[in-house]
Scaffold this motif. Structure first.
Motif, PDB file in Angstrom:
ATOM      1  N   LEU A   1       0.832  -1.207   0.000  1.00 22.55           N
ATOM      2  CA  LEU A   1       0.000   0.000   0.000  1.00 22.55           C
ATOM      3  C   LEU A   1       0.868   1.259   0.000  1.00 22.55           C
ATOM      4  O   LEU A   1       1.650   1.491   0.916  1.00 22.55           O
ATOM      5  N   ARG A   2       0.688   2.084  -1.038  1.00 20.57           N
ATOM      6  CA  ARG A   2       1.498   3.300  -1.187  1.00 20.57           C
ATOM      7  C   ARG A   2       0.696   4.573  -0.951  1.00 20.57           C
ATOM      8  O   ARG A   2       1.273   5.610  -0.608  1.00 20.57           O
ATOM      9  N   TYR A   3      -0.620   4.520  -1.149  1.00 21.68           N
ATOM     10  CA  TYR A   3      -1.449   5.734  -1.026  1.00 21.68           C
ATOM     11  C   TYR A   3      -2.742   5.392  -0.308  1.00 21.68           C
ATOM     12  O   TYR A   3      -3.388   4.389  -0.616  1.00 21.68           O
ATOM     13  N   ILE A   4      -3.108   6.243   0.652  1.00 19.45           N
ATOM     14  CA  ILE A   4      -4.390   6.097   1.353  1.00 19.45           C
ATOM     15  C   ILE A   4      -5.071   7.460   1.411  1.00 19.45           C
ATOM     16  O   ILE A   4      -4.426   8.483   1.686  1.00 19.45           O
ATOM     17  N   SER A   5      -6.372   7.464   1.190  1.00 17.20           N
ATOM     18  CA  SER A   5      -7.186   8.657   1.377  1.00 17.20           C
ATOM     19  C   SER A   5      -8.335   8.303   2.318  1.00 17.20           C
ATOM     20  O   SER A   5      -9.025   7.303   2.104  1.00 17.20           O
ATOM     21  N   LEU A   6      -8.519   9.123   3.360  1.00 16.80           N
ATOM     22  CA  LEU A   6      -9.613   8.872   4.310  1.00 16.80           C
ATOM     23  C   LEU A   6     -10.000  10.160   5.006  1.00 16.80           C
ATOM     24  O   LEU A   6      -9.358  11.202   4.849  1.00 16.80           O
ATOM     25  N   CYS A   7     -11.050  10.098   5.800  1.00 21.20           N
ATOM     26  CA  CYS A   7     -11.569  11.254   6.528  1.00 21.20           C
ATOM     27  C   CYS A   7     -11.445  10.995   8.026  1.00 21.20           C
ATOM     28  O   CYS A   7     -11.892   9.954   8.518  1.00 21.20           O
ATOM     29  N   ALA A   8     -10.868  11.946   8.753  1.00 15.51           N
ATOM     30  CA  ALA A   8     -10.681  11.774  10.190  1.00 15.51           C
ATOM     31  C   ALA A   8     -11.997  11.709  10.948  1.00 15.51           C
ATOM     32  O   ALA A   8     -12.046  11.232  12.081  1.00 15.51           O
ATOM     33  N   LEU A   9     -13.080  12.172  10.330  1.00 12.35           N
ATOM     34  CA  LEU A   9     -14.385  12.121  10.986  1.00 12.35           C
ATOM     35  C   LEU A   9     -14.989  10.719  10.955  1.00 12.35           C
ATOM     36  O   LEU A   9     -16.059  10.497  11.500  1.00 12.35           O
ATOM     37  N   GLY A  10     -14.288   9.778  10.333  1.00 13.73           N
ATOM     38  CA  GLY A  10     -14.769   8.400  10.275  1.00 13.73           C
ATOM     39  C   GLY A  10     -14.622   7.648  11.579  1.00 13.73           C
ATOM     40  O   GLY A  10     -14.994   6.479  11.656  1.00 13.73           O
ATOM     41  N   LYS A  11     -14.082   8.304  12.612  1.00 13.44           N
ATOM     42  CA  LYS A  11     -13.961   7.707  13.958  1.00 13.44           C
ATOM     43  C   LYS A  11     -13.216   6.376  13.915  1.00 13.44           C
ATOM     44  O   LYS A  11     -13.617   5.399  14.538  1.00 13.44           O
ATOM     45  N   TYR A  12     -12.118   6.359  13.164  1.00 13.93           N
ATOM     46  CA  TYR A  12     -11.325   5.148  13.053  1.00 13.93           C
ATOM     47  C   TYR A  12     -10.580   4.853  14.349  1.00 13.93           C
ATOM     48  O   TYR A  12     -10.160   5.755  15.066  1.00 13.93           O
ATOM     49  N   ARG A  13     -10.391   3.587  14.618  1.00 17.64           N
ATOM     50  CA  ARG A  13      -9.589   3.133  15.760  1.00 17.64           C
ATOM     51  C   ARG A  13      -8.253   2.589  15.250  1.00 17.64           C
ATOM     52  O   ARG A  13      -8.126   2.256  14.083  1.00 17.64           O
ATOM     53  N   ASP A  14      -7.293   2.515  16.133  1.00 12.66           N
ATOM     54  CA  ASP A  14      -5.971   1.950  15.811  1.00 12.66           C
ATOM     55  C   ASP A  14      -5.328   2.650  14.618  1.00 12.66           C
ATOM     56  O   ASP A  14      -4.723   2.011  13.750  1.00 12.66           O
ATOM     57  N   VAL A  15      -5.413   3.989  14.611  1.00 14.03           N
ATOM     58  CA  VAL A  15      -4.846   4.739  13.483  1.00 14.03           C
ATOM     59  C   VAL A  15      -3.322   4.611  13.427  1.00 14.03           C
ATOM     60  O   VAL A  15      -2.718   4.802  12.367  1.00 14.03           O
ATOM     61  N   GLU A  16      -2.721   4.247  14.558  1.00 12.35           N
ATOM     62  CA  GLU A  16      -1.267   4.078  14.571  1.00 12.35           C
ATOM     63  C   GLU A  16      -0.814   2.923  13.685  1.00 12.35           C
ATOM     64  O   GLU A  16       0.381   2.791  13.380  1.00 12.35           O
ATOM     65  N   ALA A  17      -1.752   2.079  13.257  1.00 10.69           N
ATOM     66  CA  ALA A  17      -1.402   0.983  12.353  1.00 10.69           C
ATOM     67  C   ALA A  17      -0.818   1.502  11.044  1.00 10.69           C
ATOM     68  O   ALA A  17      -0.051   0.795  10.376  1.00 10.69           O
ATOM     69  N   LEU A  18      -1.141   2.740  10.678  1.00 12.03           N
ATOM     70  CA  LEU A  18      -0.617   3.308   9.438  1.00 12.03           C
ATOM     71  C   LEU A  18       0.904   3.463   9.493  1.00 12.03           C
ATOM     72  O   LEU A  18       1.578   3.423   8.465  1.00 12.03           O
ATOM     73  N   ILE A  19       1.437   3.640  10.691  1.00 14.47           N
ATOM     74  CA  ILE A  19       2.884   3.804  10.847  1.00 14.47           C
ATOM     75  C   ILE A  19       3.627   2.553  10.404  1.00 14.47           C
ATOM     76  O   ILE A  19       4.765   2.621   9.929  1.00 14.47           O
ATOM     77  N   ALA A  20       2.977   1.405  10.533  1.00 15.14           N
ATOM     78  CA  ALA A  20       3.635   0.133  10.226  1.00 15.14           C
ATOM     79  C   ALA A  20       3.642  -0.199   8.740  1.00 15.14           C
ATOM     80  O   ALA A  20       4.246  -1.202   8.346  1.00 15.14           O
ATOM     81  N   LEU A  21       2.991   0.608   7.909  1.00 17.54           N
ATOM     82  CA  LEU A  21       2.918   0.298   6.477  1.00 17.54           C
ATOM     83  C   LEU A  21       4.255   0.614   5.807  1.00 17.54           C
ATOM     84  O   LEU A  21       4.622   1.786   5.666  1.00 17.54           O
TER      85      LEU A  21
END
Length: 200
Positions: A144-164
């Protein structure tokens, strides 16, 4: 390869849409599954295909979806996906008149199973379609090289993106102070320090 079980019915539906769109070389894949529907109807009954599609509405949702969920998703199918857009612009939603008025009927709340899309390089998580999910399953998407999302989506475990490991660009909208920036701030800071192009 084996059949994939996806826990979230709406993620399953979106992945079906992606797989069958690719399989028929474009949109309008639903017209290609009429033969499968005919065999399904022989065993369980129900409306003929034209009647089912022409009269869709909330009363027809269970009937159509019971059939759609009999269509298999395989590891081979999902491993071929390189671009995945989980938003409202999917063919399967267009079957339903005024589908955007169906409340949370199509909302994806669990991304478990997305890890089978192991070749995906670009991922879009649409606002209002993907809500309240843990982002932990994304850690398996090593291409995975590119992600687009909205912070209002109330996502959990956002720190998982650091591991990509391959992440090169991240688009996060609605991260203004007071609108859910934390825990995003530390994640975005970490990714910027790593050289990821972050747009927020």
């Amino acid at each position: 390869m084996g059949i994939v079980e996806v826990a979230d019915r709406n993620l399953h539906l979106a992945l079906l849409d992606e797989v069958f769109t690719r399989r028929v070389g474009g949109r309008c894949w639903l017209s290609f599954v009429q033969q499968e529907y005919a065999a399904y109807r022989t065993s369980v009954g129900g409306a003929v295909w034209d009647e089912l599609v022409e009269k869709l509405g909330t009363d027809r949702l269970p009937e159509l979806e019971r059939f759609l969920f009999t269509l298999p998703l395989t590891q081979e199918d999902l491993s071929a996906v390189t671009y995945l857009c989980l938003d409202g612009d999917r063919e399967v939603y267009q079957l339903y008149p005024h589908w955007w008025h169906f409340g949370g009927h199509f909302t994806i709340t669990n991304l478990d199973g997305i890890e089978y899309c192991r070749a995906v390089t670009r991922l879009f998580l649409g606002q209002g379609i993907v809500e309240g999910c843990s982002l932990a399953p994304l850690a398996e998407l090593t291409e995975l090289r590119y992600i687009s999302l909205c912070a209002l989506g109330k996502y959990r475990d956002v720190e998982a993106l650091i591991a990509l490991p391959a992440l090169a660009e991240l688009q996060v909208v609605n991260t203004a102070p007071g609108q859910g920036r934390d825990p995003w701030s530390s994640v975005l800071e970490h990714l910027r320090a790593r050289g990821v192009a972050v747009h927020s």
